[in-house]
Design an enzyme around this catalytic site. Structure first.
Site, PDB file in Angstrom:
ATOM      1  N   ASP A  34       0.834  -1.199   0.000  1.00 40.12           N
ATOM      2  CA  ASP A  34       0.000   0.000   0.000  1.00 40.12           C
ATOM      3  C   ASP A  34       0.873   1.255   0.000  1.00 40.12           C
ATOM      4  O   ASP A  34       0.570   2.242  -0.661  1.00 40.12           O
ATOM      5  CB  ASP A  34      -0.891   0.035   1.252  1.00 40.12           C
ATOM      6  CG  ASP A  34      -1.975  -1.026   1.178  1.00 40.12           C
ATOM      7  OD1 ASP A  34      -1.988  -1.785   0.183  1.00 40.12           O
ATOM      8  OD2 ASP A  34      -2.790  -1.094   2.120  1.00 40.12           O
ATOM      9  N   TYR A  37       2.122   1.995  -3.396  1.00 40.63           N
ATOM     10  CA  TYR A  37       1.024   2.530  -4.203  1.00 40.63           C
ATOM     11  C   TYR A  37       0.824   4.011  -3.874  1.00 40.63           C
ATOM     12  O   TYR A  37       0.732   4.859  -4.761  1.00 40.63           O
ATOM     13  CB  TYR A  37      -0.246   1.732  -3.907  1.00 40.63           C
ATOM     14  CG  TYR A  37      -1.432   2.109  -4.769  1.00 40.63           C
ATOM     15  CD1 TYR A  37      -1.694   1.427  -5.956  1.00 40.63           C
ATOM     16  CD2 TYR A  37      -2.293   3.133  -4.390  1.00 40.63           C
ATOM     17  CE1 TYR A  37      -2.777   1.763  -6.750  1.00 40.63           C
ATOM     18  CE2 TYR A  37      -3.380   3.478  -5.182  1.00 40.63           C
ATOM     19  CZ  TYR A  37      -3.619   2.787  -6.353  1.00 40.63           C
ATOM     20  OH  TYR A  37      -4.694   3.131  -7.124  1.00 40.63           O
ATOM     21  N   SER A  83     -36.164  -4.792 -16.957  1.00 37.83           N
ATOM     22  CA  SER A  83     -36.161  -5.429 -15.638  1.00 37.83           C
ATOM     23  C   SER A  83     -36.366  -6.929 -15.859  1.00 37.83           C
ATOM     24  O   SER A  83     -36.347  -7.398 -16.988  1.00 37.83           O
ATOM     25  CB  SER A  83     -37.199  -4.797 -14.729  1.00 37.83           C
ATOM     26  OG  SER A  83     -38.461  -5.192 -15.131  1.00 37.83           O
ATOM     27  N   LYS A 117     -28.195 -12.442  -7.759  1.00 33.55           N
ATOM     28  CA  LYS A 117     -28.899 -11.196  -8.075  1.00 33.55           C
ATOM     29  C   LYS A 117     -28.525 -10.184  -7.006  1.00 33.55           C
ATOM     30  O   LYS A 117     -28.952 -10.287  -5.859  1.00 33.55           O
ATOM     31  CB  LYS A 117     -30.403 -11.419  -8.117  1.00 33.55           C
ATOM     32  CG  LYS A 117     -31.172 -10.175  -8.536  1.00 33.55           C
ATOM     33  CD  LYS A 117     -32.615 -10.509  -8.845  1.00 33.55           C
ATOM     34  CE  LYS A 117     -33.362  -9.367  -9.494  1.00 33.55           C
ATOM     35  NZ  LYS A 117     -33.382  -8.130  -8.729  1.00 33.55           N
ATOM     36  N   TYR A 230     -22.659  -7.325 -15.106  1.00 38.18           N
ATOM     37  CA  TYR A 230     -23.362  -8.563 -15.450  1.00 38.18           C
ATOM     38  C   TYR A 230     -23.878  -8.598 -16.883  1.00 38.18           C
ATOM     39  O   TYR A 230     -24.674  -9.468 -17.226  1.00 38.18           O
ATOM     40  CB  TYR A 230     -24.506  -8.836 -14.465  1.00 38.18           C
ATOM     41  CG  TYR A 230     -25.507  -7.702 -14.313  1.00 38.18           C
ATOM     42  CD1 TYR A 230     -26.260  -7.255 -15.393  1.00 38.18           C
ATOM     43  CD2 TYR A 230     -25.700  -7.094 -13.076  1.00 38.18           C
ATOM     44  CE1 TYR A 230     -27.168  -6.232 -15.251  1.00 38.18           C
ATOM     45  CE2 TYR A 230     -26.614  -6.069 -12.917  1.00 38.18           C
ATOM     46  CZ  TYR A 230     -27.345  -5.635 -14.013  1.00 38.18           C
ATOM     47  OH  TYR A 230     -28.243  -4.623 -13.864  1.00 38.18           O
ATOM     48  N   LYS A 294     -29.979 -16.919 -16.969  1.00 37.29           N
ATOM     49  CA  LYS A 294     -30.034 -16.340 -18.315  1.00 37.29           C
ATOM     50  C   LYS A 294     -29.686 -17.392 -19.360  1.00 37.29           C
ATOM     51  O   LYS A 294     -28.734 -18.158 -19.171  1.00 37.29           O
ATOM     52  CB  LYS A 294     -29.011 -15.202 -18.439  1.00 37.29           C
ATOM     53  CG  LYS A 294     -29.151 -14.123 -17.396  1.00 37.29           C
ATOM     54  CD  LYS A 294     -27.987 -13.138 -17.439  1.00 37.29           C
ATOM     55  CE  LYS A 294     -28.130 -12.136 -16.305  1.00 37.29           C
ATOM     56  NZ  LYS A 294     -26.996 -11.217 -16.212  1.00 37.29           N
ATOM     57  N   LYS A 318     -36.133 -15.593  -7.103  1.00 38.72           N
ATOM     58  CA  LYS A 318     -35.985 -14.797  -5.888  1.00 38.72           C
ATOM     59  C   LYS A 318     -36.016 -15.651  -4.622  1.00 38.72           C
ATOM     60  O   LYS A 318     -36.715 -16.660  -4.567  1.00 38.72           O
ATOM     61  CB  LYS A 318     -37.129 -13.765  -5.808  1.00 38.72           C
ATOM     62  CG  LYS A 318     -37.157 -12.792  -6.970  1.00 38.72           C
ATOM     63  CD  LYS A 318     -36.151 -11.671  -6.826  1.00 38.72           C
ATOM     64  CE  LYS A 318     -36.579 -10.619  -5.846  1.00 38.72           C
ATOM     65  NZ  LYS A 318     -37.377  -9.552  -6.448  1.00 38.72           N
ATOM     66  N   CYS A 415     -34.753   5.187  35.705  1.00 38.03           N
ATOM     67  CA  CYS A 415     -34.448   5.849  36.974  1.00 38.03           C
ATOM     68  C   CYS A 415     -35.553   6.799  37.436  1.00 38.03           C
ATOM     69  O   CYS A 415     -35.488   7.344  38.534  1.00 38.03           O
ATOM     70  CB  CYS A 415     -33.124   6.603  36.873  1.00 38.03           C
ATOM     71  SG  CYS A 415     -33.220   8.070  35.844  1.00 38.03           S
ATOM     72  N   CYS A 435     -28.150   7.744  35.912  1.00 38.15           N
ATOM     73  CA  CYS A 435     -29.178   6.742  35.584  1.00 38.15           C
ATOM     74  C   CYS A 435     -28.481   5.407  35.295  1.00 38.15           C
ATOM     75  O   CYS A 435     -27.516   5.363  34.525  1.00 38.15           O
ATOM     76  CB  CYS A 435     -29.963   7.222  34.363  1.00 38.15           C
ATOM     77  SG  CYS A 435     -31.020   5.962  33.654  1.00 38.15           S
TER      78      CYS A 435
HETATM   79  S1  IVH Z   1     -29.530  -8.992 -15.753  1.00 39.15           S
HETATM   80  C1  IVH Z   1     -32.402  -7.655 -19.063  1.00 39.15           C
HETATM   81  N1  IVH Z   1     -28.077  -9.846 -13.761  1.00 39.15           N
HETATM   82  O1  IVH Z   1     -32.014  -6.826 -11.225  1.00 39.15           O
HETATM   83  C2  IVH Z   1     -31.836  -8.214 -17.825  1.00 39.15           C
HETATM   84  N2  IVH Z   1     -29.666  -8.127 -13.356  1.00 39.15           N
HETATM   85  O2  IVH Z   1     -34.954  -6.902 -11.784  1.00 39.15           O
HETATM   86  C3  IVH Z   1     -30.977  -7.245 -17.180  1.00 39.15           C
HETATM   87  N3  IVH Z   1     -29.683  -7.305 -11.049  1.00 39.15           N
HETATM   88  O3  IVH Z   1     -32.358  -3.805 -12.880  1.00 39.15           O
HETATM   89  C4  IVH Z   1     -30.616  -7.604 -15.823  1.00 39.15           C
HETATM   90  N4  IVH Z   1     -28.088  -8.613 -10.304  1.00 39.15           N
HETATM   91  O4  IVH Z   1     -30.266  -4.073 -11.531  1.00 39.15           O
HETATM   92  C5  IVH Z   1     -29.042  -8.997 -14.156  1.00 39.15           C
HETATM   93  N5  IVH Z   1     -26.689 -10.650 -12.092  1.00 39.15           N
HETATM   94  C6  IVH Z   1     -27.662  -9.813 -12.485  1.00 39.15           C
HETATM   95  C7  IVH Z   1     -28.273  -8.904 -11.606  1.00 39.15           C
HETATM   96  C8  IVH Z   1     -29.283  -8.074 -12.071  1.00 39.15           C
HETATM   97  C9  IVH Z   1     -28.949  -7.642 -10.006  1.00 39.15           C
HETATM   98  C10 IVH Z   1     -30.757  -6.278 -11.047  1.00 39.15           C
HETATM   99  C11 IVH Z   1     -30.612  -5.282 -12.152  1.00 39.15           C
HETATM  100  C12 IVH Z   1     -31.967  -5.135 -12.775  1.00 39.15           C
HETATM  101  C13 IVH Z   1     -32.837  -5.860 -11.841  1.00 39.15           C
HETATM  102  C14 IVH Z   1     -33.930  -6.510 -12.611  1.00 39.15           C
END
Ligand code: IVH
Length: 675
Positions: A34, A37, A83, A117, A230, A294, A318, A415, A435
């Site tokens: 460190d 650095y 999402s 996630k 990701y 995925k 989830k 107290c 107290c």
């Molecule tokens: S993939 C189209 N991978 O989850 C798919 N999302 O509910 C794009 N998230 O807004 C998301 N970890 O912020 C992906 N390993 C992961 C993730 C992830 C967290 C969040 C991300 C997204 C939300 C979707």
């Protein structure tokens, strides 16, 4: 050094620092110490100060935080940030796999990538020709806010991509990921906030989102933000075949990828992955709320396409919610070290995310009023990591009419003394410093790890010592005798001896720990250290007046008033004298340097014989002065070494005082009051 040589040197150091940053943060495998650095960083800061035109946006010196913004501008995402659809059990996950196969018209096993996630906030990074050009929040999915200045302060986000022979740096590359705050960072952040009597963050996700949305990047720079990438958006010239391959390339370019990501052949393998991650969840250094599964093949992803807000090729599996409903059995009031009354709910025990919760903090009376929490209510409780559980809201439909409203007591529940609510404060306080509740908390604080660190003096023992009247203040601790402790519950002779030995050991301490241990209001660990190093000894600190305290950058009127009032209190002074008399020895600390050169600017020219330029500059700065690269009418002194350059002529023309190395050393030596 001439500008050309400086430019080359700066470029070299910058590259090295970026590489070491990568080794340290991404690979967790540093090559240098460190200190080394820091030395390189200082040299770069030095070069950039002398030649400001050399500062580049990818310079690691630029992470400290730029100037505050007026407001955020918006950035449109080239590809919308979608999402994810959620699944909560394995049947829903298997159904997802069926859908995928049906849409693709195949029976063949699908290969998935599965990743934790992350529970943070989604961010897009845009690299242009390898340089971090912009960063934005997800926003509504189509446009987000420009948070470039804030993201630049995150150490795990490379300012410049590493070059990789197998992957030419694209003209434009969009990278997506999650910015988050890890649990240990979250804990220390909240501890700091509590010490400053600021409201703590409810959970790491809020802390991360709030830190990213600061208009002042210097605040963001002090927050322990991290990022895992990701996915990718537009990547010019690249042709990835699979998501897994994209992740591997991202990693090679210096972007941080979650090491727990895994290839899963077939959906059962992904379900198995979920189980594994779920069982490791409580040991992870950050919060996650599930795993993302995925389809790995990007060609298949394209064929599957998306629905309006989510892709058909991915699903979030989830975890069971970390919120549960339960009932409020009673509301009790706790009294803290400084007398603050905190209402706490006793709950019917309920398992939340695998941990049984039976108590939750209600923070203060305003919070109870806002949420209208009553005894007997059915409430939703949540647990964020290992953070104290809290009541999210009352489930009003479950009210029977028998619930009892809460009223904060007018007298201390421990107290019986008067309780006051000072103007401008949310909290009510018990004003009786003797107290029992306050005494216990003060002793616990005194003996805690970062204070005197008395091993073995835990909650139960402190409770007994205080309730049996053996100890009324921390000064009484050192008067304890073996036979006084032996009679206590679960205190055999051996444990009594251990405790006495631990107390003996704790007597040798440092001034900053001692000051922290005293429990002066608003004086947390950091301020205790600042005070100890500024005043050097306990006598000097005790003797300080408000004016002297306010000389310190970190000390405002509130802290100064609190310190003076603490040492002005005869009882506190008596306690301190007793501690010292019983052999507690707070070791004095080396003094910080007084800013005797504040307002003065030095320009160095030529070679110095007994110290390097960087050393001279560091010493000038330590004393509050500035070392500049160019001579102007505002320069206080030009220091001429061997073979001085044109700066000397300029100084003469402007009538700036010229001094030699000897004189500089006198100024530096004479100004320091280091002991
Ligand atoms: S993939 C189209 N991978 O989850 C798919 N999302 O509910 C794009 N998230 O807004 C998301 N970890 O912020 C992906 N390993 C992961 C993730 C992830 C967290 C969040 C991300 C997204 C939300 C979707």
């Amino acid at each position: 050094m001439m500008e050309e040589a400086a430019r080359e040197r700066a470029a070299y150091i910058r590259k090295e620092l970026n590489r070491h940053n990568y080794l340290y943060y991404l690979l967790d495998d540093p090559e240098i110490s460190d200190a080394e650095y820091d030395r390189m960083m200082r040299e770069l800061v030095d070069l950039e100060e002398r030649f400001p035109e050399l500062i580049t946006p990818d310079s690691p010196t630029q992470r400290v935080g730029a100037r505050p913004l007026e407001k955020f501008t918006t950035i449109e995402h080239t590809i919308p940030m979608l999402s994810l659809e959620n699944g909560f059990d394995k049947d829903e996950i298997r159904a997802f796999d069926h859908r995928v196969k049906k849409l693709l018209g195949t029976d063949a096993t699908i290969t998935y990538t599965a990743e934790p996630k992350m529970d943070g906030t989604a961010v897009e990074l845009i690299y242009e020709k390898g340089l971090l050009a912009r960063a934005s929040t997800r926003g509504d999915g189509f446009t987000g806010e420009d948070i470039t200045a804030n993201v630049r302060t995150i150490r795990t986000v490379p300012l410049v991509l590493l070059s990789d022979p197998s992957f030419p740096i694209p003209g434009r590359m969009e990278v997506r990921g999650e910015v988050f705050i890890g649990l240990s960072g979250f804990r220390s952040l909240n501890k700091q906030r509590l010490e400053r009597e600021e409201a703590p963050f409810a959970n790491p996700r809020n802390a991360a989102a709030g830190s990213l949305r600061q208009l002042d990047p210097r605040i963001t720079a002090r927050r322990p933000l991290e990022m895992f990438c990701y996915g990718v958006g537009v990547v010019e010239g690249a042709d990835f075949n699979t998501h897994w391959e994209a992740l591997r390339i991202l990693k090679r370019l210096g972007l941080r990828i979650n090491p727990l990501a895994r290839i899963c052949r077939g959906i059962e393998s992904a379900v198995e992955y979920y189980r594994e991650i779920e069982s490791e969840r409580n040991e992870l250094p950050y919060e996650i709320d599930g795993v993302v599964i995925k389809v790995d093949d990007l060609g298949l992803q394209r064929r599957l396409g998306k629905k309006s807000r989510s892709p058909r090729w991915a699903i979030a599996y989830k975890f069971a919610p970390t919120q549960e409903s339960t009932s409020v059995v009673s509301i009790e009031v706790q009294v803290g070290r400084t007398g603050v009354l905190t209402p706490v709910a006793n709950l019917a025990p309920v398992s939340v995310g695998g941990v049984v919760v039976s108590r939750a903090t209600l923070h203060n009376e305003d919070e109870i009023a806002k949420k209208d929490i009553r005894r007997g209510d059915t409430v939703l409780v949540q647990r964020a990591g290992d953070v104290i559980p809290e009541v999210v809201k009352v489930i009003e439909s479950k009210r029977t009419g028998g619930e009892v409203r809460f009223r904060m007591p007018d007298s201390c529940p421990v107290c019986g003394s008067e309780v006051v609510r000072l103007s401008g404060e949310v909290a009510r306080r018990c004003i009786n410093t003797s107290c029992r509740a306050q005494v216990k908390e003060r002793i616990k604080h005194f003996a805690s790890k970062n204070a005197l660190d008395v091993d073995g003096l835990g909650d139960k023992l402190v409770k007994q010592l205080v309730e049996k009247g053996l100890v009324g203040s921390y000064a009484d601790l050192f008067a304890l005798k073996r036979d006084m402790i032996c009679g206590l519950e679960r205190m055999a002779e051996k444990s009594a001896d251990n405790l006495l030995a631990a107390m003996e050991k704790s007597k040798k301490t440092t001034l900053d720990r001692f000051v922290y241990a005293l429990g002066i209001r608003y004086v947390g660990q950091h301020l205790a250290n600042v005070l100890a190093r500024h005043f050097g000894s306990l006598e000097r600190l005790i003797g300080a007046n408000e004016e002297g305290l306010l000389d310190l950058k970190e000390v405002g009127p509130q802290v100064a008033g609190s310190v003076v009032a603490f040492f002005g209190n005869p009882e506190n002074r008596r306690n301190i004298e007793r501690l010292l008399a019983s052999g507690v020895m707070p070791e004095a600390m080396p003094l910080l340097h007084e800013p005797v050169l504040a307002g003065m600017t030095f320009v160095l020219t030529g070679t110095l014989s007994s110290l390097t330029r960087a050393q001279a500059k560091a010493q000038i700065e330590r004393l509050g002065g500035k070392a500049a690269g160019t001579v102007s009418s505002r320069t206080s002194y030009v220091v001429a070494g061997e073979n001085p350059g044109s700066k000397l002529d300029k100084a003469r023309n402007l009538g700036v005082e010229i001094i030699d190395e000897e004189r500089l050393k006198e100024i530096l030596g004479g100004g320091s009051n280091a002991s």
